[in-house]
Every structure is written in C-alpha cells, then in structure tokens.
Motif scaffolding. Structure first.
Motif, PDB file in Angstrom:
ATOM      1  N   TYR A 143       0.718  -1.319  -0.160  1.00  0.00           N
ATOM      2  CA  TYR A 143      -0.082  -0.009   0.021  1.00  0.00           C
ATOM      3  C   TYR A 143       0.802   1.292   0.117  1.00  0.00           C
ATOM      4  O   TYR A 143       0.647   2.281  -0.691  1.00  0.00           O
ATOM      5  CB  TYR A 143      -1.025  -0.064   1.169  1.00  0.00           C
ATOM      6  N   SER A 184      -4.635  -0.493  -3.671  1.00  0.00           N
ATOM      7  CA  SER A 184      -5.428   0.816  -3.402  1.00  0.00           C
ATOM      8  C   SER A 184      -5.797   0.947  -1.832  1.00  0.00           C
ATOM      9  O   SER A 184      -5.685   0.023  -1.251  1.00  0.00           O
ATOM     10  CB  SER A 184      -6.744   0.807  -4.215  1.00  0.00           C
ATOM     11  N   ARG A 185      -6.456   2.024  -1.504  1.00  0.00           N
ATOM     12  CA  ARG A 185      -6.696   2.172  -0.140  1.00  0.00           C
ATOM     13  C   ARG A 185      -7.823   1.074   0.053  1.00  0.00           C
ATOM     14  O   ARG A 185      -7.878   0.703   1.238  1.00  0.00           O
ATOM     15  CB  ARG A 185      -7.447   3.666   0.019  1.00  0.00           C
ATOM     16  N   GLU A 186      -8.935   0.911  -0.797  1.00  0.00           N
ATOM     17  CA  GLU A 186      -9.980   0.153  -0.614  1.00  0.00           C
ATOM     18  C   GLU A 186      -9.354  -1.393  -0.420  1.00  0.00           C
ATOM     19  O   GLU A 186      -9.858  -1.941   0.470  1.00  0.00           O
ATOM     20  CB  GLU A 186     -10.855  -0.138  -1.664  1.00  0.00           C
ATOM     21  N   GLN A 187      -8.334  -1.888  -1.216  1.00  0.00           N
ATOM     22  CA  GLN A 187      -7.915  -2.946  -1.212  1.00  0.00           C
ATOM     23  C   GLN A 187      -7.058  -3.403   0.331  1.00  0.00           C
ATOM     24  O   GLN A 187      -7.154  -4.327   0.886  1.00  0.00           O
ATOM     25  CB  GLN A 187      -6.596  -3.385  -2.212  1.00  0.00           C
ATOM     26  N   TYR A 188      -6.333  -2.186   0.577  1.00  0.00           N
ATOM     27  CA  TYR A 188      -5.612  -2.164   2.061  1.00  0.00           C
ATOM     28  C   TYR A 188      -6.390  -2.412   2.955  1.00  0.00           C
ATOM     29  O   TYR A 188      -6.218  -3.086   4.198  1.00  0.00           O
ATOM     30  CB  TYR A 188      -4.909  -1.204   2.132  1.00  0.00           C
ATOM     31  N   ARG A 189      -7.468  -1.620   3.082  1.00  0.00           N
ATOM     32  CA  ARG A 189      -8.552  -1.522   4.484  1.00  0.00           C
ATOM     33  C   ARG A 189      -9.539  -2.810   4.361  1.00  0.00           C
ATOM     34  O   ARG A 189     -10.170  -3.138   5.525  1.00  0.00           O
ATOM     35  CB  ARG A 189      -9.381  -0.247   4.337  1.00  0.00           C
ATOM     36  N   SER A 190      -9.476  -3.317   3.185  1.00  0.00           N
ATOM     37  CA  SER A 190     -10.649  -4.415   3.015  1.00  0.00           C
ATOM     38  C   SER A 190     -10.320  -5.795   3.941  1.00  0.00           C
ATOM     39  O   SER A 190      -9.013  -6.124   4.002  1.00  0.00           O
ATOM     40  CB  SER A 190     -10.895  -4.919   1.620  1.00  0.00           C
ATOM     41  N   PRO A 241      -7.441  -9.471  -1.205  1.00  0.00           N
ATOM     42  CA  PRO A 241      -7.700  -9.098  -2.750  1.00  0.00           C
ATOM     43  C   PRO A 241      -7.681 -10.255  -3.517  1.00  0.00           C
ATOM     44  O   PRO A 241      -7.204 -11.312  -3.123  1.00  0.00           O
ATOM     45  CB  PRO A 241      -6.664  -8.060  -2.948  1.00  0.00           C
TER      46      PRO A 241
END
Ligand code: FES
Length: 114
Positions: free
Chosen positions: A75, A81-87, A91
């Motif tokens: 990240y 992406s931020r979304e992938q990192y926070r999910s 991924p």
C-alpha cells in the motif's frame, strides 16, 4: 514442480521450471537465473521488489496469502488501493502485486511481471 514465467527482458516468455525449495523466494529464484529484480532491503520492509504475480491453471490462487505487513508495504509503495488495503476480504489473489523477497515459490504455475 512449479513453473515461473518472467515477462520482462531478457526472459520474456521463457518458462523456468523449478523444484520448490522450502524458503526459496521469487527474488532468490530470479537471482539464481541472473535475472535482476530490483531489491533494497531484501527483508519485506521497503517495497522496492514489488512484482505482479499472476497464477495460471486450476489452482487459481497464490498458496501464500498476502499478510498484513506485506499488504501495508505494498500500500505504501502504491501497489494496492486504499480499498484493497482496508478491506477485510483478501484481494483477488489470482493476479496481485507481491514482494519478490517475501513470496515463497511453491509448486504453482505463475507469471511474473514488473
Ligand atoms: S527488497 Fe525490500 S521489500 Fe523486498
């Protein structure tokens, strides 16, 4: 027996059959082939060795799941992406940026791109 295909010169399209060795990373494998992947710390801390790993065949997913530390480094390196990192959900691991110095090569068939 696994297969790694590198998609950058001078190894474009060359299949490298290998026998998985416990603890042998993608960076080690590339080095043994005189294929220079850029690396700095070699310890999963800098993100310099990020490569895109695509898993082929029926196995469909990297055996080695993306851990929290590797996820954080990717990240910070702009590879997730931020979304992938926070999910909370991992991924899609069939095509994912990974750290070559941390990715332990298994008996899978993979394609590696920079
Ligand atoms: S060389 Fe630093 S994270 Fe791999």
């Amino acid at each position: 027996m696994g297969t790694v295909t590198f998609l950058d010169p001078p190894f474009i399209g060359q299949n490298v059959a290998h026998t998985a060795i416990y603890g042998y990373t993608l960076l080690n494998l590339a080095g043994s082939l005189k294929h220079r992947l850029y690396a700095e710390c070699r310890a999963g801390r800098c993100g310099a060795c990020a490569v895109k790993v695509m898993v082929l065949g029926e196995r469909g997913a990297c055996k080695m799941q993306l851990g929290e530390i590797e996820k954080s480094i990717l990240y910070q390196a702009g590879k997730l992406s931020r979304e992938q990192y926070r999910s909370e959900t991992p991924p899609d691991s069939s095509s994912l940026w990974r750290l070559a110095c941390q990715y332990v090569v298994g008996n899978e068939e993979i394609v590696v791109a920079l």
